[in-house]
Design an enzyme around this catalytic site. Sequence first.
Site, PDB file in Angstrom:
ATOM      1  N   ASP A 127       0.872  -1.169   0.000  1.00  0.00           N
ATOM      2  CA  ASP A 127       0.000   0.000   0.000  1.00  0.00           C
ATOM      3  C   ASP A 127       0.921   1.234   0.000  1.00  0.00           C
ATOM      4  OD1 ASP A 127      -2.334   1.648   0.686  1.00  0.00           O
ATOM      5  OD2 ASP A 127      -1.438   1.726   2.681  1.00  0.00           O
ATOM      6  N   ASP A 129      -0.004   5.165   1.089  1.00  0.00           N
ATOM      7  CA  ASP A 129      -0.125   6.115   2.207  1.00  0.00           C
ATOM      8  C   ASP A 129      -0.167   5.390   3.551  1.00  0.00           C
ATOM      9  OD1 ASP A 129      -0.656   9.010   1.173  1.00  0.00           O
ATOM     10  OD2 ASP A 129      -1.742   7.676  -0.170  1.00  0.00           O
ATOM     11  N   ASP A 330      -1.906  -0.337   5.715  1.00  0.00           N
ATOM     12  CA  ASP A 330      -2.340   0.225   7.004  1.00  0.00           C
ATOM     13  C   ASP A 330      -3.819   0.560   7.060  1.00  0.00           C
ATOM     14  OD1 ASP A 330      -2.175   2.420   5.157  1.00  0.00           O
ATOM     15  OD2 ASP A 330      -2.408   3.736   6.886  1.00  0.00           O
TER      16      ASP A 330
HETATM   17  O1  LIG Z   1      -4.553   3.100  -0.373  1.00  0.00           O
HETATM   18  P1  LIG Z   1      -3.651   4.194   0.122  1.00  0.00           P
HETATM   19  O2  LIG Z   1      -2.419   4.356  -0.697  1.00  0.00           O
HETATM   20  O3  LIG Z   1      -3.353   4.043   1.594  1.00  0.00           O
HETATM   21  O4  LIG Z   1      -4.516   5.538  -0.069  1.00  0.00           O
HETATM   22  C1  LIG Z   1      -5.586   5.830   0.811  1.00  0.00           C
HETATM   23  C2  LIG Z   1      -5.805   7.326   0.834  1.00  0.00           C
HETATM   24  O5  LIG Z   1      -4.516   7.888   1.092  1.00  0.00           O
HETATM   25  C3  LIG Z   1      -4.394   9.300   1.032  1.00  0.00           C
HETATM   26  O6  LIG Z   1      -5.024   9.872   2.170  1.00  0.00           O
HETATM   27  C4  LIG Z   1      -4.425   9.519   3.402  1.00  0.00           C
HETATM   28  O7  LIG Z   1      -3.071  10.000   3.425  1.00  0.00           O
HETATM   29  C5  LIG Z   1      -2.948  11.449   3.379  1.00  0.00           C
HETATM   30  C6  LIG Z   1      -1.464  11.792   3.323  1.00  0.00           C
HETATM   31  O8  LIG Z   1      -0.770  11.255   4.400  1.00  0.00           O
HETATM   32  C7  LIG Z   1      -3.654  12.055   4.604  1.00  0.00           C
HETATM   33  O9  LIG Z   1      -3.566  13.474   4.578  1.00  0.00           O
HETATM   34  C8  LIG Z   1      -5.120  11.614   4.605  1.00  0.00           C
HETATM   35  O10 LIG Z   1      -5.766  12.088   5.774  1.00  0.00           O
HETATM   36  C9  LIG Z   1      -5.217  10.087   4.560  1.00  0.00           C
HETATM   37  O11 LIG Z   1      -6.579   9.684   4.415  1.00  0.00           O
HETATM   38  C10 LIG Z   1      -4.958   9.831  -0.260  1.00  0.00           C
HETATM   39  O12 LIG Z   1      -4.883  11.254  -0.248  1.00  0.00           O
HETATM   40  C11 LIG Z   1      -6.376   9.332  -0.486  1.00  0.00           C
HETATM   41  O13 LIG Z   1      -6.864   9.784  -1.740  1.00  0.00           O
HETATM   42  C12 LIG Z   1      -6.339   7.813  -0.508  1.00  0.00           C
HETATM   43  O14 LIG Z   1      -7.655   7.323  -0.725  1.00  0.00           O
END
Ligand SMILES: O=P(O)(O)OC[C@H]1O[C@H](O[C@H]2O[C@H](CO)[C@@H](O)[C@H](O)[C@H]2O)[C@H](O)[C@@H](O)[C@@H]1O
Length: 387
Positions: A127, A129, A330
């Site tokens: 993954d 983020d 995560d």
């Molecule tokens: O599947 P992932 O790669 O884990 O993506 C899931 C979401 O991740 C991002 O948002 C998350 O991370 C951001 C940066 O650290 C944070 O600001 C936010 O609060 C988290 O939800 C991304 O911006 C989303 O579009 C994804 O869906």
Amino acid sequence: MDIKSGHSSPVMTDSPPISNSILTIRQNRLPYSSSAAAATALSQNNNLFLTVPRKKTGILDDVKSSGWLDAMKSSSPPPAIVNKDNISSDATDMSYREWTLKYPSALTTFEKIMSFAKGKRIALFLDYDGTLSPIVEEPDCAYMSSAMRAAVQNVAKYFPTAIISGRSRDKVYEFVGLSELYYAGSHGMDIMSPAGESLNHEHLSRTVSVNEQGKDVNLFQPASEFLPMIDKVLCSLVESTKGIDGVKVEDNKFCISVHYRNVEEKNWTLVAQRVDYVIRTYPNLRLTHGRKVLEIRPVIDWDKGKAVTFLLESLGLNNCDDVLPIYVGDDRTDEDAFKVLRDGPNHGYGVLVSAVPKDSNAVYSLRDPSEVMEFLKSLVTWKRSLE
Ligand SMILES: O=P(O)(O)OC[C@H]1O[C@H](O[C@H]2O[C@H](CO)[C@@H](O)[C@H](O)[C@H]2O)[C@H](O)[C@@H](O)[C@@H]1O
């Protein structure tokens, strides 16, 4: 998430095995909208479409009764409580240690994991983020460190490696910047092979495109029929939330993220209401809860777990006794992949990245992205030791 067959079409039901793993499906049956046409087309093409029966209620009732607010409040728990000397409190440490009895650290049990991996080909799914990059306030600034990039690059020399993210494929590629990997953006709804590698799947169609270096790559996009609808919804969400301070609507191509991390908590109800107001006229969209983010996506039978299975099939690694898939993530959306590896024929290990105890379909755990990096380095060292 359970997919159960109804009389004529599969119906998605909300019965998560995990606390807080909330997949909210609003219970309104609404008039047929233009989006239904796209869904019907998709349904006829490859049977991925799921119908969701809905019952019409008031917007605020819906937001409250479907548990949106509870889910919003419980999403992305704060990092472990630390005292003024930056040392975790005893109570926090204790509960984390207890939790690791159920989900052992993939670092401390590394030898054990590798004893299962002996003689097997590892396939790695990561993954983005919260796994390869730390969670930060501004989604556009979730950069990966160069040390982490090097670790991913090294591990990919030895094991087929895919990044599976909720973000758009282009965005996650921009962050990671390694052309030798497989990428699955939009929660697996936009899969790209590295140049020179194919995506072989007997049932589903694929297209060829060119990557940033002008080389041919294969794409698999099971939700492409929904693009016009998603674009329309994106514009409506930007418009309807623009008065709310701190809100951010992110275009993830086949899905949309509405971030409320930087919105004052007293305005979260407003965010939920505005999002609900827009998406309630689209019966072919569903909402999931991520880390301080509402994620809107087409109602198709596709998720990160399906993407993992698809990639294993494409790589010719499915249903093989000598393959060990490992998925590190995560987020709640990663649970679909953990479940596939825990229960499916492609038996492997889910590794949950979390600094706080939570229920999961994963088998192992890692505390944060720095431990993920250690784990990737250990995989490389182990593989080299066999040469
Ligand atoms: O599947 P992932 O790669 O884990 O993506 C899931 C979401 O991740 C991002 O948002 C998350 O991370 C951001 C940066 O650290 C944070 O600001 C936010 O609060 C988290 O939800 C991304 O911006 C989303 O579009 C994804 O869906």
